[in-house]
Design a protein around this motif. Sequence first.
Motif, PDB file in Angstrom:
ATOM      1  N   THR A 279     -12.552   6.254   5.107  1.00  0.00           N
ATOM      2  CA  THR A 279     -11.941   5.840   3.939  1.00  0.00           C
ATOM      3  C   THR A 279     -10.412   5.655   4.209  1.00  0.00           C
ATOM      4  N   ILE A 280      -9.735   4.769   3.469  1.00  0.00           N
ATOM      5  CA  ILE A 280      -8.179   4.667   3.746  1.00  0.00           C
ATOM      6  C   ILE A 280      -7.755   4.235   2.210  1.00  0.00           C
ATOM      7  N   THR A 281      -6.440   4.532   1.985  1.00  0.00           N
ATOM      8  CA  THR A 281      -5.717   3.906   0.839  1.00  0.00           C
ATOM      9  C   THR A 281      -4.185   3.849   1.201  1.00  0.00           C
ATOM     10  N   MET A 282      -3.869   2.902   0.614  1.00  0.00           N
ATOM     11  CA  MET A 282      -2.246   2.545   0.831  1.00  0.00           C
ATOM     12  C   MET A 282      -1.346   3.389   0.235  1.00  0.00           C
ATOM     13  N   HIS A 283      -0.412   3.823   1.099  1.00  0.00           N
ATOM     14  CA  HIS A 283       0.840   4.394   0.427  1.00  0.00           C
ATOM     15  C   HIS A 283       1.833   3.264  -0.326  1.00  0.00           C
ATOM     16  N   GLY A 284       2.081   3.198  -1.543  1.00  0.00           N
ATOM     17  CA  GLY A 284       2.570   2.356  -2.190  1.00  0.00           C
ATOM     18  C   GLY A 284       4.200   1.998  -1.686  1.00  0.00           C
ATOM     19  N   SER A 285       4.871   2.690  -1.154  1.00  0.00           N
ATOM     20  CA  SER A 285       6.101   2.694  -0.475  1.00  0.00           C
ATOM     21  C   SER A 285       7.066   1.737  -1.595  1.00  0.00           C
ATOM     22  N   PRO A 286       7.257   2.227  -2.807  1.00  0.00           N
ATOM     23  CA  PRO A 286       7.880   1.648  -3.774  1.00  0.00           C
ATOM     24  C   PRO A 286       9.270   0.905  -3.393  1.00  0.00           C
ATOM     25  N   MET A 287      10.043   1.693  -2.562  1.00  0.00           N
ATOM     26  CA  MET A 287      11.390   1.124  -2.294  1.00  0.00           C
ATOM     27  C   MET A 287      11.334   0.144  -1.108  1.00  0.00           C
ATOM     28  N   SER A 288      10.118  -0.294  -0.489  1.00  0.00           N
ATOM     29  CA  SER A 288       9.962  -1.318   0.432  1.00  0.00           C
ATOM     30  C   SER A 288       9.693  -2.697  -0.173  1.00  0.00           C
TER      31      SER A 288
ATOM     32  N   ASP B 226      -9.512  -7.028   9.349  1.00  0.00           N
ATOM     33  CA  ASP B 226     -10.533  -6.342   8.863  1.00  0.00           C
ATOM     34  C   ASP B 226     -10.689  -4.883   9.021  1.00  0.00           C
ATOM     35  N   TYR B 227     -10.474  -4.116   8.307  1.00  0.00           N
ATOM     36  CA  TYR B 227     -10.314  -2.573   8.676  1.00  0.00           C
ATOM     37  C   TYR B 227     -11.693  -2.049   8.736  1.00  0.00           C
ATOM     38  N   LYS B 228     -12.940  -2.728   8.205  1.00  0.00           N
ATOM     39  CA  LYS B 228     -14.211  -2.398   8.224  1.00  0.00           C
ATOM     40  C   LYS B 228     -14.762  -2.543   9.686  1.00  0.00           C
ATOM     41  N   LYS B 229     -14.023  -3.390  10.589  1.00  0.00           N
ATOM     42  CA  LYS B 229     -14.331  -3.472  11.814  1.00  0.00           C
ATOM     43  C   LYS B 229     -14.200  -2.225  12.806  1.00  0.00           C
ATOM     44  N   LEU B 230     -13.233  -1.513  12.078  1.00  0.00           N
ATOM     45  CA  LEU B 230     -13.025  -0.001  12.653  1.00  0.00           C
ATOM     46  C   LEU B 230     -13.844   0.980  12.056  1.00  0.00           C
TER      47      LEU B 230
ATOM     48  N   GLY C  11     -14.140   1.711   2.858  1.00  0.00           N
ATOM     49  CA  GLY C  11     -13.402   1.349   1.811  1.00  0.00           C
ATOM     50  C   GLY C  11     -12.123   1.646   1.567  1.00  0.00           C
ATOM     51  N   GLU C  12     -11.495   0.789   0.852  1.00  0.00           N
ATOM     52  CA  GLU C  12     -10.075   1.014   0.538  1.00  0.00           C
ATOM     53  C   GLU C  12     -10.142   0.878  -1.171  1.00  0.00           C
ATOM     54  N   PRO C  13      -9.758   1.666  -2.070  1.00  0.00           N
ATOM     55  CA  PRO C  13      -9.967   1.622  -3.380  1.00  0.00           C
ATOM     56  C   PRO C  13      -9.515   0.484  -3.936  1.00  0.00           C
ATOM     57  N   GLN C  14      -8.259  -0.044  -3.659  1.00  0.00           N
ATOM     58  CA  GLN C  14      -7.520  -1.110  -4.250  1.00  0.00           C
ATOM     59  C   GLN C  14      -8.288  -2.314  -3.834  1.00  0.00           C
ATOM     60  N   ILE C  15      -9.113  -2.551  -3.180  1.00  0.00           N
ATOM     61  CA  ILE C  15      -9.779  -3.689  -2.282  1.00  0.00           C
ATOM     62  C   ILE C  15     -11.366  -3.461  -2.710  1.00  0.00           C
ATOM     63  N   ASP C  16     -11.905  -2.485  -2.558  1.00  0.00           N
ATOM     64  CA  ASP C  16     -13.279  -2.425  -2.737  1.00  0.00           C
ATOM     65  C   ASP C  16     -14.004  -2.069  -3.922  1.00  0.00           C
ATOM     66  N   VAL C  17     -13.000  -1.250  -4.876  1.00  0.00           N
ATOM     67  CA  VAL C  17     -13.678  -0.698  -5.854  1.00  0.00           C
ATOM     68  C   VAL C  17     -13.865  -1.859  -7.121  1.00  0.00           C
ATOM     69  N   ASP C  18     -14.988  -1.870  -7.855  1.00  0.00           N
ATOM     70  CA  ASP C  18     -15.138  -2.935  -8.807  1.00  0.00           C
ATOM     71  C   ASP C  18     -14.613  -2.007 -10.162  1.00  0.00           C
ATOM     72  N   TRP C  19     -13.438  -2.466 -10.351  1.00  0.00           N
ATOM     73  CA  TRP C  19     -12.647  -1.937 -11.627  1.00  0.00           C
ATOM     74  C   TRP C  19     -13.268  -2.157 -13.064  1.00  0.00           C
ATOM     75  N   SER C  20     -14.353  -3.402 -13.003  1.00  0.00           N
ATOM     76  CA  SER C  20     -15.055  -3.212 -14.306  1.00  0.00           C
ATOM     77  C   SER C  20     -16.020  -2.201 -14.529  1.00  0.00           C
ATOM     78  N   GLU C  21     -16.377  -1.499 -13.630  1.00  0.00           N
ATOM     79  CA  GLU C  21     -17.302  -0.252 -13.815  1.00  0.00           C
ATOM     80  C   GLU C  21     -16.494   0.934 -13.726  1.00  0.00           C
ATOM     81  N   MET C  22     -15.170   1.027 -13.142  1.00  0.00           N
ATOM     82  CA  MET C  22     -14.544   2.275 -12.875  1.00  0.00           C
ATOM     83  C   MET C  22     -13.133   2.211 -13.529  1.00  0.00           C
ATOM     84  N   PHE C  23     -12.840   3.231 -14.200  1.00  0.00           N
ATOM     85  CA  PHE C  23     -11.476   3.291 -14.964  1.00  0.00           C
ATOM     86  C   PHE C  23     -10.422   3.792 -13.967  1.00  0.00           C
ATOM     87  N   TYR C  24      -9.167   3.513 -14.035  1.00  0.00           N
ATOM     88  CA  TYR C  24      -8.396   4.308 -13.083  1.00  0.00           C
ATOM     89  C   TYR C  24      -7.138   4.883 -13.608  1.00  0.00           C
TER      90      TYR C  24
END
Length: 255
Positions: A127-136, A148-152, A156-169
């Motif tokens: 699995t992967i997750t993005m570094h926000g890099s707020p200054m960029s 498509d990262y899934k071809k590798l 999962g990538e939380p900000q893309i694949d999590v169903d936030w209607s069932e998960m609090f962040y």
Amino acid sequence: MDFTIIKYRELVSALKDAGYEFVTYAEYAEGYRADKLVVMRHDVDRQVERARRLAEVESEMRVRASYYFREKFIDDDSDEIRYIESLGHEVGYHYEDLVMEKGDVDKAYAMFVRNIEKMRQVADVRTITMHGSPMSRFDSKDMWRVYDYKKLGLIGEPQIDVDWSEMFYLTDTGRSWNGVSRRDKVAEFKSAWEAKGWVYEKTDDVIRALKEGRFPNRVMMTTHPQRWADGWGEWLKELVMQRVKNWVKMVLLKM
């Protein structure tokens, strides 16, 4: 004092006492569910030694978490990464390739593939997750509008694949559980969560809600290990640095 190792132990204990099961993000991405679960995610931006310290605390307390490392740690800190995985934790890639390649999507994807291959020589990365890099001005997850990262073989990538209607962040970005964040947030559910009273600032607020049964049943909590200090010197330095960063992020958000 908040954001200390002692306070982190109290948080983990409160979650366990309230009946929460600790699962890795990979397990969640594969479909594992429980009535009460927490995905404890650690984005390792700086100071790998503090990630090691948290990993050891969790191992002592018999819980597992997911640790995401930036590319700069792959070569110089590979032994630390292997050690953290050996404690039973998940290891993933904290990517920022689009930022590093200044918005060039093709170059960024080529870099991403190379870095995944390097990381897989160190750990079992699924699995992967993005570094926000707020200054960029670039958002690294925009790369997935083209590729498509899934071809590798990534699941999962939380900000893309999590169903936030069932998960609090919750994230400690900004050194507060409701702090200033440019990209590490789930804006579309913020109002609904606030309406339920799921608003926390300090770690003690989270612990109190757990003890009183007012905490959501499924949650992903993201921490940045450098923020959780041991001594006064470490704690004060992180406090000052984060206040400066928060001011800069607020300016960028307004712009």
